[in-house]
Structures are given as structure tokens and as C-alpha cells.
Design an enzyme around this catalytic site. Structure first.
Site, PDB file in Angstrom:
ATOM      1  N   ASN A 179       0.856  -1.199   0.000  1.00 55.06           N
ATOM      2  CA  ASN A 179       0.000   0.000   0.000  1.00 55.06           C
ATOM      3  C   ASN A 179       0.883   1.237   0.000  1.00 55.06           C
ATOM      4  OD1 ASN A 179       0.472   0.879   2.878  1.00 55.06           O
ATOM      5  ND2 ASN A 179      -0.337  -1.190   3.213  1.00 55.06           N
ATOM      6  N   ASP A 186      -4.363  -6.421   5.348  1.00 58.31           N
ATOM      7  CA  ASP A 186      -5.354  -7.235   6.053  1.00 58.31           C
ATOM      8  C   ASP A 186      -5.293  -8.700   5.615  1.00 58.31           C
ATOM      9  OD1 ASP A 186      -6.372  -5.126   7.534  1.00 58.31           O
ATOM     10  OD2 ASP A 186      -7.657  -4.473   5.880  1.00 58.31           O
ATOM     11  N   LYS A 197       7.731 -17.363 -10.604  1.00 53.31           N
ATOM     12  CA  LYS A 197       6.908 -16.294 -11.157  1.00 53.31           C
ATOM     13  C   LYS A 197       5.653 -16.875 -11.830  1.00 53.31           C
ATOM     14  CE  LYS A 197       6.997 -12.345 -14.218  1.00 53.31           C
ATOM     15  NZ  LYS A 197       7.576 -11.755 -15.403  1.00 53.31           N
ATOM     16  N   PRO A 223      -2.915 -11.583  11.093  1.00 56.19           N
ATOM     17  CA  PRO A 223      -3.252 -11.289  12.495  1.00 56.19           C
ATOM     18  C   PRO A 223      -3.373  -9.778  12.689  1.00 56.19           C
ATOM     19  CG  PRO A 223      -0.964 -12.030  12.287  1.00 56.19           C
ATOM     20  CD  PRO A 223      -1.601 -12.191  10.934  1.00 56.19           C
ATOM     21  N   ASP A 224      -4.268  -9.369  13.568  1.00 56.27           N
ATOM     22  CA  ASP A 224      -4.372  -7.957  13.909  1.00 56.27           C
ATOM     23  C   ASP A 224      -3.368  -7.690  15.041  1.00 56.27           C
ATOM     24  OD1 ASP A 224      -5.050  -5.448  15.034  1.00 56.27           O
ATOM     25  OD2 ASP A 224      -7.029  -5.587  14.108  1.00 56.27           O
ATOM     26  N   ILE A 225      -2.254  -7.089  14.667  1.00 58.39           N
ATOM     27  CA  ILE A 225      -1.135  -6.944  15.608  1.00 58.39           C
ATOM     28  C   ILE A 225      -1.538  -6.066  16.797  1.00 58.39           C
ATOM     29  CG2 ILE A 225       1.272  -6.194  15.825  1.00 58.39           C
ATOM     30  CD1 ILE A 225       1.459  -6.562  12.718  1.00 58.39           C
ATOM     31  N   PHE A 276      -3.667   3.794  14.887  1.00 59.74           N
ATOM     32  CA  PHE A 276      -3.991   4.790  13.861  1.00 59.74           C
ATOM     33  C   PHE A 276      -5.106   4.213  13.000  1.00 59.74           C
ATOM     34  CE2 PHE A 276      -1.132   8.513  13.398  1.00 59.74           C
ATOM     35  CZ  PHE A 276      -0.444   8.355  14.592  1.00 59.74           C
ATOM     36  N   LYS A 312     -13.008   1.293  15.704  1.00 59.89           N
ATOM     37  CA  LYS A 312     -11.712   0.607  15.913  1.00 59.89           C
ATOM     38  C   LYS A 312     -11.285   0.667  17.380  1.00 59.89           C
ATOM     39  CE  LYS A 312     -10.287   0.892  11.199  1.00 59.89           C
ATOM     40  NZ  LYS A 312      -9.538   1.489  10.128  1.00 59.89           N
ATOM     41  N   LYS A 328     -10.652  -2.922  18.831  1.00 57.74           N
ATOM     42  CA  LYS A 328      -9.276  -3.300  19.183  1.00 57.74           C
ATOM     43  C   LYS A 328      -9.004  -3.125  20.676  1.00 57.74           C
ATOM     44  CE  LYS A 328      -7.914  -2.236  14.506  1.00 57.74           C
ATOM     45  NZ  LYS A 328      -6.939  -2.944  13.682  1.00 57.74           N
TER      46      LYS A 328
HETATM   47  N1  CTP Z   1      -3.344  -2.959  12.576  1.00 56.44           N
HETATM   48  C1  CTP Z   1      -2.530  -3.973  13.001  1.00 56.44           C
HETATM   49  N2  CTP Z   1      -2.585  -5.184  12.390  1.00 56.44           N
HETATM   50  C2  CTP Z   1      -3.445  -5.412  11.367  1.00 56.44           C
HETATM   51  C3  CTP Z   1      -4.272  -4.368  10.903  1.00 56.44           C
HETATM   52  C4  CTP Z   1      -4.199  -3.147  11.532  1.00 56.44           C
HETATM   53  O1  CTP Z   1      -1.749  -3.768  13.932  1.00 56.44           O
HETATM   54  N3  CTP Z   1      -3.472  -6.601  10.790  1.00 56.44           N
HETATM   55  C5  CTP Z   1      -3.293  -1.671  13.275  1.00 56.44           C
HETATM   56  C6  CTP Z   1      -2.738  -0.541  12.445  1.00 56.44           C
HETATM   57  O2  CTP Z   1      -1.326  -0.424  12.635  1.00 56.44           O
HETATM   58  C7  CTP Z   1      -3.487   0.654  12.990  1.00 56.44           C
HETATM   59  C8  CTP Z   1      -4.829   0.080  13.377  1.00 56.44           C
HETATM   60  O3  CTP Z   1      -4.617  -1.306  13.581  1.00 56.44           O
HETATM   61  O4  CTP Z   1      -2.904   1.140  14.164  1.00 56.44           O
HETATM   62  C9  CTP Z   1      -5.922   0.297  12.373  1.00 56.44           C
HETATM   63  O5  CTP Z   1      -5.494  -0.121  11.104  1.00 56.44           O
HETATM   64  P1  CTP Z   1      -6.382   0.089   9.816  1.00 56.44           P
HETATM   65  O6  CTP Z   1      -5.650  -0.470   8.644  1.00 56.44           O
HETATM   66  O7  CTP Z   1      -6.848   1.516   9.767  1.00 56.44           O
HETATM   67  O8  CTP Z   1      -7.652  -0.749  10.167  1.00 56.44           O
HETATM   68  P2  CTP Z   1      -8.007  -2.258  10.033  1.00 56.44           P
HETATM   69  O9  CTP Z   1      -7.981  -2.856  11.404  1.00 56.44           O
HETATM   70  O10 CTP Z   1      -7.161  -2.921   9.015  1.00 56.44           O
HETATM   71  O11 CTP Z   1      -9.520  -2.185   9.568  1.00 56.44           O
HETATM   72  P3  CTP Z   1     -10.108  -1.772   8.117  1.00 56.44           P
HETATM   73  O12 CTP Z   1      -9.188  -2.355   7.086  1.00 56.44           O
HETATM   74  O13 CTP Z   1     -11.445  -2.392   8.128  1.00 56.44           O
HETATM   75  O14 CTP Z   1     -10.176  -0.270   8.089  1.00 56.44           O
END
Ligand code: CTP
Length: 438
Positions: A246, A315, A325, A343-345, A365, A379, A383
Site C-alpha cells: 500500500n 489485512d 513467477k 493477524p491484527d497486531i 492509527f 476501531k 481493538k
Molecule cells: N493494525 C494492526 N494489524 C493489522 C491491521 C491493523 O496492527 N493486521 C493496526 C494498524 O497499525 C493501525 C490500526 O490497527 O494502528 C488500524 O489499522 P487500519 O488499517 O486503519 O484498520 P483495520 O484494522 O485494518 O480495519 P479496516 O481495514 O477495516 O479499516
């Protein structure tokens, strides 16, 4: 809690707060970058050494930060760089001699040291440090260092010498004693030296020295704290040559890491693939994928007092990255790729025992395209973190400035568009306030 961030008891937003649906966080920058050195008076001393050439750049950098710079040179230094150059860059006549008759009382060493907010000797030669150590004062620079008010005027020494001179027990002994006497003896760089040898002893670079001076003046609300920052994008490989990523530049996370380090914290920065320079005094761990970032953050988390998750983590990742390739097969169809959620860190960090006990303060953020407040609030709840910083992704990715929306359980506050460096300093101070209260 900052009163400006509270919702009033009837749920209405206070004067400093924003109302849902009325977000305007896209205004242009109006605030000046903050500078710890604004209006500070720095005496820049030069003793003799080839590193004098770096002092010219340093002088310029200090002036750019809003400091006034008074240059004092030894006669040996004037063999390496002329007082004319240093005068032109500092915009002030340079002092070299203790007998300089320009001072009405003929006491340049007293006047210069009383006017200073800090004295930085760069380069500090081995001979000059040996002289200081003994309290000898046979030229203006050493005289002025000896005459400085110890309790009010910090003395920074930036050593510069050949690697053998640097590692000599006499030099190491002298530096230890100078530190014990209250001087900030800075480190040295490593690498190729002017003499052709390679090793320790190069003077730090001008930008590193600049940060050392800024550090002296920066408030230290996070002194001794361990701060962990995730920053930048992640890269999820599809095959050996392609992947999903991204537009996150990492600038906000890097600015926060720098601000936290200047605020006295020990900072670890877990950085996705970005080409930014490592902030001064920060430990950097480079990662590529979300899984790498997850592992690096979780490894550092047990030591952290604060975790700031600025990273734009993917995500999803391909269930299986191809080992070769992926080729077109002539069908005109894109190959079907299976996806697995990463995983959502942040959520995982906030659910650890230490975070639940309040021992690690987690900040997230939220990069959004619309409805920042509603998404940031969602969020915050999902979270289970005490603070989410909302922003518009397309306005922040790659930019040097940003506008923020601070969202917590009590309400929201808008921080207008400003340089990321300035927002980072403010945010670090805000986090420090919150962890002191909790
Ligand atoms: N984050 C994380 N791990 C993930 C996704 C997000 O630690 N797998 C953290 C980001 O570093 C940020 C916060 O969660 O601090 C929100 O990230 P964001 O990308 O805005 O949201 P998502 O949780 O991915 O939700 P969405 O894609 O639905 O907006």
C-alpha cells in the site's frame, strides 16, 4: 484526560471538539515546525582536526533550526578551515584569540560562556580533550570551557581522531573523566578515515550532532520508557517478483519514533519496506510481511511501556506465495489466488496480560477515506485500545504533513494540519501525559 477531549455530560461536543459529520481535516498547514533550538544561543567550538570541514555544515544546520551560533576556534582549527567561512555561515565574527580586543572588558572567555545556552566542541581533538581534563586554559576555547557555569551551560564534545588515537587507553581514560566532570562526550562514527585507515573515531555527521544538541533542550516526558512503534506498509508476496502493498510512506511512524527518542525513551521501530533514514538514537527492525511485523512486534512487546501502531498492515495475504513467477496461461483469465487474513497486531497487543493490566499503553492509527470519527470509534472498541488517531489515508500517505483526530472513550479532538514532525512531538507529549495519569 485533556479537558478539550471530553464529551460534556449531555454528550455534546465542547468548544475544541468536532461534531460528527463536520470533519474538516484537510486544511493546509498553518503551524510552524517546532524547533527546540529556536532562539537558543549555541557556542560552536572547533579544535584542530580534519573534521573541521563538517563543522561548516553543522553551523548551517544549527542556524536553520533557529539558533544563533557563535563560533570560537583554536589556532589549530584555523589551519583546517578559515574563520571567514565560519563567519559567513554563522553571520557573526569568529573568536580565535583570548586577547581579542573587540570585547569591551577584554574577557571574551567570560562573556561568551555566560551568553551560551550550550557549548558544542566539534571537532574535539584528543589533545583538546586532554587539555580540558586537566583544567588547562591556555587558549580562548579551553579558557571558555573552563569558565562555563557548570550548572547552567551544558558542554558537548564531539570527538574526532584516528582510530588508534581513539582506542588508546589515555583517550578512553580522559573521556571517562570528562563525563564524570559533567561533559556530554558524544560517540564517534565508524568507517574510512582521512588518514586512509578504517575504524572508529570519525566525528559524527552534522545531522547526528544536530540531534544531539536538540536532545539537550528537548523536554523528556518519556525518560527511561520503552516505546515500540510499527511503521510503514507491509508487502505480501504473490510470487518471487510481485506482491501486494500500500502507499504508506512510514513518515508518521518514523517521526513518532524520533520524537519519542528525543523525549528520552528507548525506542524500537519495526519498519515495513520504506526507504527512510533511521531516526537518530532509535533501534530499527526491518520487516517485510504482516507476519514478519507481527513476530517482531510480539518479540519486543514484553519490554514495552508504549506501543504505537502506525503501520498500514495488509489485512490479507496470499494463502500460498508461488515459488516461481506466475505466468500467463493464454486463457486471458487472472489466476485465482486464495487469501488468508493476517493477524491484527494491535488488537493482539492490546489483549496481552500486560496491556490489560495497564502496563503497556497501546495507540492505534485509523487510516480512512471517509467518516473518520465513526470508523475510529469503531476501531477503538474493536481493538480495545485507549486511543485511536484517525486520519484520511489519501491525505497522509507520502505527505510531510497531516491532520489528526484523537479519539478515546470520552470523545474526540481535532488537531489541525501541521508537519508530521510537529504532530509527532505533540502526540508523544500527549501519550506521556496519559501514561502518567494511568
Ligand atoms: N493494525 C494492526 N494489524 C493489522 C491491521 C491493523 O496492527 N493486521 C493496526 C494498524 O497499525 C493501525 C490500526 O490497527 O494502528 C488500524 O489499522 P487500519 O488499517 O486503519 O484498520 P483495520 O484494522 O485494518 O480495519 P479496516 O481495514 O477495516 O479499516
Amino acid at each position: 484526560m485533556n479537558p478539550a477531549m471530553h464529551l460534556s455530560s449531555n454528550g455534546a461536543y465542547g468548544a475544541d471538539c468536532i461534531a460528527p459529520g463536520r470533519l474538516d481535516i484537510t486544511r493546509s498547514a498553518t503551524l510552524r515546525p517546532m524547533s527546540e533550538l529556536l532562539n537558543k544561543h549555541i557556542v560552536l567550538g572547533l579544535s584542530g582536526g580534519i573534521a573541521c570541514y563538517k563543522a561548516a555544515e553543522l553551523c548551517r544546520a544549527l542556524v536553520k533550526q533557529g539558533a544563533t551560533v557563535q563560533v570560537v576556534m583554536t589556532e589549530a582549527a584555523a589551519q583546517f578551515i578559515t574563520p571567514v567561512t565560519m563567519q559567513a555561515l554563522s553571520n557573526r565574527p569568529v573568536f580565535v584569540s583570548q586577547w581579542d580586543a573587540r570585547e569591551p572588558n577584554n574577557m571574551a572567555h567570560i562573556n561568551l560562556s555566560r551568553e551560551a545556552d550550550a557549548i558544542l566542541v566539534a571537532p574535539a581533538s584528543a589533545d583538546f580533550m586532554a587539555k580540558l581534563l586537566h583544567g588547562r586554559a591556555d587558549d580562548l576555547l579551553s579558557l571558555m570551557c573552563l569558565a562555563r557555569p557548570l550548572d547552567r551551560v551544558p558542554l558537548l564534545l564531539a570527538p574526532a581522531m584516528n582510530r588508534e588515537m581513539w582506542s588508546h587507553p589515555a583517550t578512553q581514560r580522559n573521556m571517562a573523566q570528562l563525563r564524570a566532570d559533567g561533559a556530554h562526550v558524544l560517540g564517534v562514527g565508524q568507517g574510512e578515515q582521512a588518514c586512509g585507515e578504517t575504524g572508529d573515531g570519525r566525528m559524527l555527521e552534522p545531522n547526528e550532532l544536530l540531534h544531539e544538541v536538540i536532545k539537550v533542550f528537548a523536554p523528556k516526558p518519556l525518560l527511561g520508557k520503552q516505546v515500540l512503534v510499527s511503521a510503514g506498509p507491509t508487502y505480501e508476496a504473490l510470487d518471487p517478483v510481485r506482491g501486494i502493498t500500500n502507499l504508506s510512506s512510514g513518515k508518521m511512524g518514523f517521526a513518532l519514533a524520533q520524537a519519542a527518542a528525543l523525549a528520552g525513551a528507548h525506542v524500537t521501530l519495526v519498519a515495513g519496506p520504506v526507504a527512510l533514514a533511521t531516526p537518530f538514537g532509535v533501534k530499527r527492525v526491518d520487516v517485510r510481511s504482516a507476519l514478519d511485523m507481527h513476530a517482531a512486534v510480539m518479540a519486543q512487546l514484553p519490554q514495552a511501556d508504549v506501543f504505537i501502531a502506525t503501520a498500514a498492515v495488509a489485512d490479507w495475504r496470499p494463502a500460498q506465495a508461488a515459488s516461481q513467477k506466475i505466468k500467463k496461461d493464454g486463457s486471458g483469465q487472472m489466476p485465482v489466488i486464495g487469501w488468508v487474513e493476517n493477524p491484527d497486531i494491535l488488537a493482539e497487543a492490546a489483549a496481552t496480560e500486560r496491556a490489560l493490566k495497564g502496563d503497556v499503553f497501546c495507540v492505534g492509527f485509523a487510516a480512512e477515506s471517509h467518516d473518520v470519527l465513526a470508523h475510529a470509534q469503531a476501531k477503538l472498541a474493536r481493538k480495545k485500545v485507549p486511543l485511536i488517531i484517525g486520519n484520511i489515508g489519501s491525505d497522509t500517505f507520502g505527505a510531510d504533513d497531516n491532520a489528526l483526530l484523537l479519539v478515546d472513550a470520552q470523545g474526540a479532538a481535532e488537531w489541525p494540519r501541521a508537519p508530521k514532525t510537529e504532530l509527532a512531538t505533540r502526540l508523544v507529549a500527549e501519550i506521556a501525559k496519559r501514561i502518567q495519569r494511568s
